[in-house]
Write a protein that holds these residues in place. Structure first.
Motif, PDB file in Angstrom:
ATOM      1  N   VAL A  39      59.089  80.753  62.653  1.00  0.00           N
ATOM      2  CA  VAL A  39      58.092  79.713  62.875  1.00  0.00           C
ATOM      3  C   VAL A  39      57.918  78.825  61.651  1.00  0.00           C
ATOM      4  CG1 VAL A  39      55.647  79.269  63.344  1.00  0.00           C
ATOM      5  CG2 VAL A  39      56.873  81.055  64.617  1.00  0.00           C
ATOM      6  N   SER A  40      57.743  79.447  60.483  1.00  0.00           N
ATOM      7  CA  SER A  40      57.532  78.697  59.246  1.00  0.00           C
ATOM      8  C   SER A  40      57.752  79.643  58.074  1.00  0.00           C
ATOM      9  CB  SER A  40      56.112  78.126  59.189  1.00  0.00           C
ATOM     10  OG  SER A  40      55.158  79.178  59.113  1.00  0.00           O
ATOM     11  N   SER A  41      57.736  79.078  56.865  1.00  0.00           N
ATOM     12  CA  SER A  41      57.915  79.924  55.673  1.00  0.00           C
ATOM     13  C   SER A  41      56.761  80.904  55.519  1.00  0.00           C
ATOM     14  CB  SER A  41      58.045  79.056  54.424  1.00  0.00           C
ATOM     15  OG  SER A  41      56.893  78.225  54.275  1.00  0.00           O
ATOM     16  N   LEU A  42      55.546  80.455  55.871  1.00  0.00           N
ATOM     17  CA  LEU A  42      54.385  81.347  55.800  1.00  0.00           C
ATOM     18  C   LEU A  42      54.546  82.523  56.767  1.00  0.00           C
ATOM     19  CD1 LEU A  42      51.528  82.114  54.903  1.00  0.00           C
ATOM     20  CD2 LEU A  42      50.645  80.560  56.666  1.00  0.00           C
ATOM     21  N   PHE A  43      54.974  82.221  57.989  1.00  0.00           N
ATOM     22  CA  PHE A  43      55.175  83.292  58.962  1.00  0.00           C
ATOM     23  C   PHE A  43      56.318  84.207  58.551  1.00  0.00           C
ATOM     24  CE2 PHE A  43      52.179  81.339  61.698  1.00  0.00           C
ATOM     25  CZ  PHE A  43      51.884  82.249  62.706  1.00  0.00           C
ATOM     26  N   ARG A  44      57.341  83.652  57.908  1.00  0.00           N
ATOM     27  CA  ARG A  44      58.463  84.484  57.472  1.00  0.00           C
ATOM     28  C   ARG A  44      57.994  85.497  56.431  1.00  0.00           C
ATOM     29  NH1 ARG A  44      61.428  80.812  55.973  1.00  0.00           N
ATOM     30  NH2 ARG A  44      61.182  80.884  53.717  1.00  0.00           N
ATOM     31  N   ILE A  45      57.182  85.046  55.482  1.00  0.00           N
ATOM     32  CA  ILE A  45      56.651  85.954  54.463  1.00  0.00           C
ATOM     33  C   ILE A  45      55.785  87.035  55.117  1.00  0.00           C
ATOM     34  CG2 ILE A  45      55.086  86.119  52.486  1.00  0.00           C
ATOM     35  CD1 ILE A  45      55.985  83.250  51.743  1.00  0.00           C
ATOM     36  N   ALA A  46      54.940  86.604  56.063  1.00  0.00           N
ATOM     37  CA  ALA A  46      54.037  87.549  56.733  1.00  0.00           C
ATOM     38  C   ALA A  46      54.807  88.525  57.617  1.00  0.00           C
ATOM     39  CB  ALA A  46      53.016  86.788  57.565  1.00  0.00           C
ATOM     40  N   ALA A  47      55.772  88.012  58.389  1.00  0.00           N
ATOM     41  CA  ALA A  47      56.497  88.850  59.344  1.00  0.00           C
ATOM     42  C   ALA A  47      57.470  89.809  58.665  1.00  0.00           C
ATOM     43  CB  ALA A  47      57.245  87.970  60.340  1.00  0.00           C
ATOM     44  N   ASP A  48      57.904  89.489  57.456  1.00  0.00           N
ATOM     45  CA  ASP A  48      58.844  90.360  56.738  1.00  0.00           C
ATOM     46  C   ASP A  48      58.129  91.376  55.845  1.00  0.00           C
ATOM     47  OD1 ASP A  48      60.886  89.011  57.919  1.00  0.00           O
ATOM     48  OD2 ASP A  48      61.474  87.854  56.143  1.00  0.00           O
ATOM     49  N   SER A  49      56.819  91.360  55.833  1.00  0.00           N
ATOM     50  CA  SER A  49      56.074  92.198  54.898  1.00  0.00           C
ATOM     51  C   SER A  49      56.114  93.668  55.292  1.00  0.00           C
ATOM     52  CB  SER A  49      54.613  91.734  54.812  1.00  0.00           C
ATOM     53  OG  SER A  49      53.929  92.055  56.013  1.00  0.00           O
TER      54      SER A  49
END
Length: 261
Positions: A39-49
């Protein structure tokens, strides 16, 4: 109009801290988490946590993995276990969930300790040191008792009867079925159905229930259940007590439990 509403909702979500988004994503599935990361870089950071992927790992994964895997992120650990199942006693891990198998020695087999009826032999294709080979009986009564604490919680499992047939087998007649049943102990609710064990009957056609596993064994699905309780016992049984024809040549490796796809 719909696009404007979606953009507004996305804008509001993007204002949340990454940790909050991670908690939200952790309530979904591994597939949804991977999609969210696009979705976005923010979601990538959140989803990969680790917050997300630790939720998808078995609760006792720290007791199972080796110390060499501790350096992996929780996401990398999840996919490592998907591609490299770890043997856990009689079980293993697959797709982040536990699989489990009870060998023939761990089953309740009627007359199983009577050498005239059953023999305990070793086969190179078996993962267990001994399997049960049927000399002859008139009744089949085989049960496996599995404690849900050995399985992944909140998971739908299927139980499979794993077996071979010797070249001189005889299970009655081609149309003689066995009854397979899966249920929680002391429960009146059960999954029950009848199948034919012989993978090729006398008409030369294979019944739809038997499947060759590719490891020297056949399997038939016995039924399924959901691990809703942390400390309960599931009983998986195979019975044929109505046909009094002599039966011989059945080789039992065990009962395997795997998460449903």
């Amino acid at each position: 109009m719909k696009e404007a509403k979606a953009e507004a909702e996305m804008s509001i979500i993007s204002m949340l801290p990454a940790e909050c988004i991670s908690h939200i994503v952790s309530c979904t599935t591994p597939l949804d988490a991977c999609r969210s990361s696009l979705v976005s870089s923010l979601f990538r950071i959140a989803a990969d946590s680790d917050i997300v992927w630790e939720r998808f790992l078995p609760q006792d994964y720290k007791e199972i993995i080796s110390t060499s895997l501790n350096s992996l992120s929780k996401k990398d650990l999840y996919f490592h276990l998907c591609n490299h199942p770890i043997i856990i006693g009689n079980g293993n891990m697959q797709s982040g969930k536990k699989c489990y198998m009870v060998g023939a020695r761990g089953l309740s087999v009627i007359w199983g300790d009577t050498p005239g009826y059953w023999r305990w032999i070793s086969l190179p294709e078996s993962r267990f040191s001994q399997v049960a080979k049927l000399n002859y009986v008139w009744w089949l009564d085989i049960k496996g008792y599995i404690e849900t604490k050995n399985l992944s919680p909140r998971t739908t499992y299927a139980a499979y009867f794993v077996y071979q047939l010797s070249s001189q087998h005889n299970l009655g007649t081609a149309a003689t079925p066995v009854t397979l049943r899966v249920a929680y102990e002391h429960s009146a609710v059960a999954v029950e159905h009848s199948v034919i064990l012989d993978p090729v009957n006398y008409e030369g056609t294979a019944p739809p229930h038997a499947r060759y596993r590719g490891d020297g064994w056949f399997e038939i699905e016995m039924g399924e259940f959901v691990t809703e309780e942390d400390n309960a016992t599931v009983v998986c049984s195979l019975m044929e007590t109505s046909n009094y024809n002599c039966k011989t040549g059945l080789i039992v490796e065990g009962i395997e439990l795997r998460p449903k796809e």
